[in-house]
Enzyme design. Structure first.
Site, PDB file in Angstrom:
ATOM      1  N   TYR A 180     -48.515   5.537 -70.339  1.00 31.44           N
ATOM      2  CA  TYR A 180     -49.885   5.549 -69.795  1.00 31.44           C
ATOM      3  C   TYR A 180     -50.750   6.400 -70.716  1.00 31.44           C
ATOM      4  O   TYR A 180     -50.622   7.629 -70.747  1.00 31.44           O
ATOM      5  CB  TYR A 180     -49.847   6.142 -68.382  1.00 31.44           C
ATOM      6  CG  TYR A 180     -51.055   5.882 -67.504  1.00 31.44           C
ATOM      7  CD1 TYR A 180     -52.307   5.585 -68.016  1.00 31.44           C
ATOM      8  CD2 TYR A 180     -50.930   5.945 -66.112  1.00 31.44           C
ATOM      9  CE1 TYR A 180     -53.397   5.355 -67.180  1.00 31.44           C
ATOM     10  CE2 TYR A 180     -52.013   5.723 -65.269  1.00 31.44           C
ATOM     11  CZ  TYR A 180     -53.246   5.431 -65.816  1.00 31.44           C
ATOM     12  OH  TYR A 180     -54.307   5.219 -64.978  1.00 31.44           O
TER      13      TYR A 180
ATOM     14  N   GLU B 262     -64.240  -2.046 -67.247  1.00 24.32           N
ATOM     15  CA  GLU B 262     -65.550  -2.369 -67.818  1.00 24.32           C
ATOM     16  C   GLU B 262     -65.451  -2.876 -69.254  1.00 24.32           C
ATOM     17  O   GLU B 262     -66.453  -3.282 -69.844  1.00 24.32           O
ATOM     18  CB  GLU B 262     -66.514  -1.177 -67.702  1.00 24.32           C
ATOM     19  CG  GLU B 262     -65.997   0.204 -68.078  1.00 24.32           C
ATOM     20  CD  GLU B 262     -65.215   0.901 -66.947  1.00 24.32           C
ATOM     21  OE1 GLU B 262     -64.254   0.297 -66.442  1.00 24.32           O
ATOM     22  OE2 GLU B 262     -65.552   2.050 -66.617  1.00 24.32           O
TER      23      GLU B 262
ATOM     24  N   LYS C 294     -50.247   1.213 -70.978  1.00 26.23           N
ATOM     25  CA  LYS C 294     -51.442   1.021 -70.150  1.00 26.23           C
ATOM     26  C   LYS C 294     -52.504   1.836 -70.854  1.00 26.23           C
ATOM     27  O   LYS C 294     -52.442   3.065 -70.883  1.00 26.23           O
ATOM     28  CB  LYS C 294     -51.189   1.524 -68.734  1.00 26.23           C
ATOM     29  CG  LYS C 294     -52.377   1.414 -67.821  1.00 26.23           C
ATOM     30  CD  LYS C 294     -52.001   1.983 -66.454  1.00 26.23           C
ATOM     31  CE  LYS C 294     -53.027   1.666 -65.393  1.00 26.23           C
ATOM     32  NZ  LYS C 294     -54.292   2.401 -65.580  1.00 26.23           N
TER      33      LYS C 294
HETATM   34  O1  MN9 Z   1     -56.895   2.855 -65.631  1.00 23.44           O
HETATM   35  C1  MN9 Z   1     -58.453   2.726 -63.824  1.00 23.44           C
HETATM   36  N1  MN9 Z   1     -58.600   4.138 -63.873  1.00 23.44           N
HETATM   37  C2  MN9 Z   1     -58.517   4.870 -62.747  1.00 23.44           C
HETATM   38  C3  MN9 Z   1     -57.373   2.281 -64.726  1.00 23.44           C
HETATM   39  O2  MN9 Z   1     -58.338   4.403 -61.680  1.00 23.44           O
HETATM   40  C4  MN9 Z   1     -58.666   6.344 -62.862  1.00 23.44           C
HETATM   41  C5  MN9 Z   1     -59.688   1.893 -64.146  1.00 23.44           C
HETATM   42  O3  MN9 Z   1     -59.522   0.719 -63.431  1.00 23.44           O
HETATM   43  C6  MN9 Z   1     -61.000   2.563 -63.778  1.00 23.44           C
HETATM   44  O4  MN9 Z   1     -60.949   2.994 -62.448  1.00 23.44           O
HETATM   45  C7  MN9 Z   1     -62.215   1.614 -63.917  1.00 23.44           C
HETATM   46  C8  MN9 Z   1     -63.538   2.294 -63.608  1.00 23.44           C
HETATM   47  O5  MN9 Z   1     -63.893   3.181 -64.641  1.00 23.44           O
HETATM   48  O6  MN9 Z   1     -62.221   1.073 -65.180  1.00 23.44           O
END
Ligand code: MN9
Length: 296
Positions: A133, A187, A162
């Protein structure tokens, strides 16, 4: 063993009862709901699923429930990171016993050498392949430089990453080394796919899985104009969500869809009912526009 783990994975929102125990009945309904959209699998007990805040027993129950509910062709990736590494090792073995397909873990606190020895122990102990990660925003010291991440990825039994960052050059270098890379910032899914990511794992996939699947399919067909158009649309939704406490906002939207995930382990909440109403109204408006655009 070469299982195909490419695809779109919601970072599962762990549903809780009002007294903050794992709620298996809602988890089953949630996974059924997500499966209807065509997702490839799910990633459980990570940042979004509050894995680090859940008691080990609840984490195991979560994994067992989902392993049981997922059809054979759908994949389960289990985040096993824990404050004590021995707990992570036990969770890795548990995930394997229950038919998960891969494990993943945030890095431990500490410098690059601590991180390297942790991942090498975990990868060696784990019967399942490991997805590292990479999330420099919350673990800024884990990999002092890109080479450190590459070194960890070269360990035996490390399948992929990830990748929650905007450094797409680094992402591409990992792909070039044969790693399976999941885009982590929702995003920027289209951008990650353009640079070679083979899928995505994301929190906002829970509330609009079909749009991310459309981006994934457009990318697979090389229709980058369509992928970009959908991404720009979805980013309007993310922008709205990020104006609110983020995880409570995701739960409020799921609740509105009839899937009540209950409170967060962290106790975080939306500030008021008025704010909840405002969020739901804005979400409705912005997704309506998106839905009309995403019909392929
Ligand atoms: O890594 C997610 N990160 C967290 C995955 O949940 C902290 C993302 O899906 C973000 O939440 C998302 C919004 O910034 O891109």
């Amino acid at each position: 063993m070469n299982i195909d783990l490419r695809g779109i994975y919601p970072a599962f929102l762990t549903p809780l009862t009002s007294d903050r125990k794992f709620n298996p009945a809602v988890a089953e309904r949630m996974i059924d709901h997500l499966l209807q959209s065509g997702i490839h699998g799910t990633y459980v007990a990570g940042t979004t699923g509050e894995g680090l805040l859940l008691p080990a027993e609840e984490r195991r129950l979560l994994v067992e429930t989902l392993a049981h509910s997922l059809p054979k062709d759908k994949k389960l990736i289990v985040h096993v990171g824990a404050s004590q590494k021995q707990d992570a090792f036990k969770l890795a073995e548990h995930a394997a016993r229950h038919g998960a397909h891969a494990i993943s873990s945030l890095p431990p606190k500490g410098d690059s050498s601590t991180v390297m020895s942790y991942y090498s122990e975990l990868a060696a102990i784990s019967p399942l392949p490991l997805i590292v990660y990479y999330f420099p925003k919350i673990a800024p010291h884990a990999f002092a430089e890109p080479e450190k991440l590459i070194d960890v990825c070269d360990l035996p039994n490390v399948l992929g990453v990830k990748f929650t960052d905007f450094n797409f050059y680094l992402l591409q270098r990992l792909v070039k080394r044969g790693k399976l890379v999941f885009n982590g910032y929702d995003e920027a899914l289209a951008a990650g796919l353009l640079m070679g990511a083979q899928g995505g794992i994301g929190s906002t996939y829970n509330v609009m899985p079909e749009v991310y699947l459309s981006i994934y399919r457009a990318a697979a067909q090389g229709d980058w104009n369509q992928a970009r158009r959908l991404q720009i649309g979805v980013n309007d939704v993310i922008e709205t969500l990020l104006k609110y406490p983020f995880f409570p906002a995701l739960r409020a939207i799921m609740q509105k869809k009839g899937l009540d995930c209950g409170p967060l382990m962290s106790g975080e909440q939306l500030p008021s009912d008025a704010s909840r109403q405002q969020l739901l109204t804005e979400f409705e408006q912005v997704t309506q526009r998106l839905q009309s655009e995403s019909r392929d």
